[in-house]
Design an enzyme around this catalytic site. Sequence first.
Site, PDB file in Angstrom:
ATOM      1  CG  ASP A 114      43.647  44.164  48.037  1.00  0.00           C
ATOM      2  OD1 ASP A 114      43.775  44.840  49.073  1.00  0.00           O
ATOM      3  OD2 ASP A 114      44.340  44.349  47.023  1.00  0.00           O
TER       4      ASP A 114
ATOM      5  CG  ASP B  90      44.988  34.925  48.216  1.00  0.00           C
ATOM      6  OD1 ASP B  90      45.345  36.068  48.584  1.00  0.00           O
ATOM      7  OD2 ASP B  90      44.741  34.647  47.037  1.00  0.00           O
TER       8      ASP B  90
ATOM      9  CD  GLN C 121      45.383  31.717  44.593  1.00  0.00           C
ATOM     10  OE1 GLN C 121      45.759  31.417  43.464  1.00  0.00           O
ATOM     11  NE2 GLN C 121      45.174  32.981  44.968  1.00  0.00           N
TER      12      GLN C 121
ATOM     13  CG  ASP D  69      39.296  43.585  41.086  1.00  0.00           C
ATOM     14  OD1 ASP D  69      39.194  42.352  41.248  1.00  0.00           O
ATOM     15  OD2 ASP D  69      40.390  44.167  41.073  1.00  0.00           O
TER      16      ASP D  69
ATOM     17  CB  CYS E  32      29.517  55.393  24.693  1.00  0.00           C
ATOM     18  SG  CYS E  32      29.787  55.831  26.429  1.00  0.00           S
TER      19      CYS E  32
ATOM     20  CB  CYS F 182      29.711  58.494  28.910  1.00  0.00           C
ATOM     21  SG  CYS F 182      31.191  58.893  27.967  1.00  0.00           S
TER      22      CYS F 182
ATOM     23  CB  CYS G 110      30.627  59.402  23.868  1.00  0.00           C
ATOM     24  SG  CYS G 110      31.901  58.163  24.185  1.00  0.00           S
TER      25      CYS G 110
END
Length: 381
Positions: free
Chosen positions: A96, A150, A192, A269, A307, A309, A312
């Site tokens: 950013d 910005d 914006q 994000d 899930c 993963c 889990c």
Amino acid sequence: MTLPTPGFSFRVDAVDGNARSGELQTPRARIETPAFMPVGTQATVKALTPEEVASTGARIILANTYHLWLRPGAESIAAHGGVVGFMNWPYALLTDSGGYQVFSLAKNRTIDDDGITFRSHIDGSLKRLTPEEAMRVQALLGSDIAMVLDECPPGGAPRPEVEGAMERTTAWAERCLQTKPADGQARFGIVQGGTELDLRLSHLETIAALDFDGVALGGFSVGEPPAQMYALLDRITPQMPKDRPRYLMGVGTPSDLLQALSSGVDLFDCVLPTRNARNGQALTWGGRVNLKQARHRDDESRLDEHCDCSVCAGYSRAYLRHLFKADEMLGPRLLSLHNLHFYAALMRKARAMIRLGELGPWVASTLSEMKERDEVGDPDT
Ligand SMILES: [Zn+2]
């Protein structure tokens, strides 16, 4: 198609309503879109190794320019091969501009048409962030994608203030583009306009006319009701350039992501999956699970039955709750890993549904399933 910066291309493979599924290529990674970018504020996705972040399927992460500029310093990071070399992340990176953190964290800040003067929240030193400095610092950080500086007005700001921020953002965007681009670094512009549809559309037209590699929507999820954001995105996103990636900054919940990608957003994000993980909240296909609540004390079931993963597969809710109650660092680690897996899986499934042309019914059924079983309320209730 190729984007203005050499080494970058973007392709839309399938369209379903306003939603798109495609691919963003950067010099470091091929990113299937819609995609979620985990947030690595301090050149680390908190609690996880880069290998663990990559295991979720993430191929691009975000780092915060403000934090890394102040500590350890952009020149220092540049000497280690930029953020990716410094933190050992082998894929793509977006930074950013630093502006958002200057507004939210820095002390004694004053803004003028040329830039922002502020005191570091770490050592109180006087700093100056201008559009040119934001691009210089991001060039040193070596991200694949740099964001322009910005001005994001606070949520609920009166219309004249929103218009002023738009004008300044446009002038700063033009100044950012006039700086010499860093090798292999694309640049995204930011729209914006607060919650005023006409301002948003007019600023979008201005920013989209500039030679950016992608267009971002800033200033959402700053206090407005989610339904208002969704309604605005439904009107704004389809007007964004079709041949460049569209990025909704800092958003959001699983519901936010599904609603926004349905309107045509490609990139997201948010700190939510990792921040909430550290507080004991899991995001799952069955809604939010608050592991600090007493209902999980003897619960042998897995965190999320849908899930795949490793968290889990291997650990019960009772054990995960115990880790949080005992304040063990493994708790935040495991939950961060699951939450990022879940966000990546949500995006993967959405891409598949867009390609099948079945996104709408799938989003509706997924959101109602999550809402029905959502755990709200305080710990130990
Ligand atoms: Zn999981």
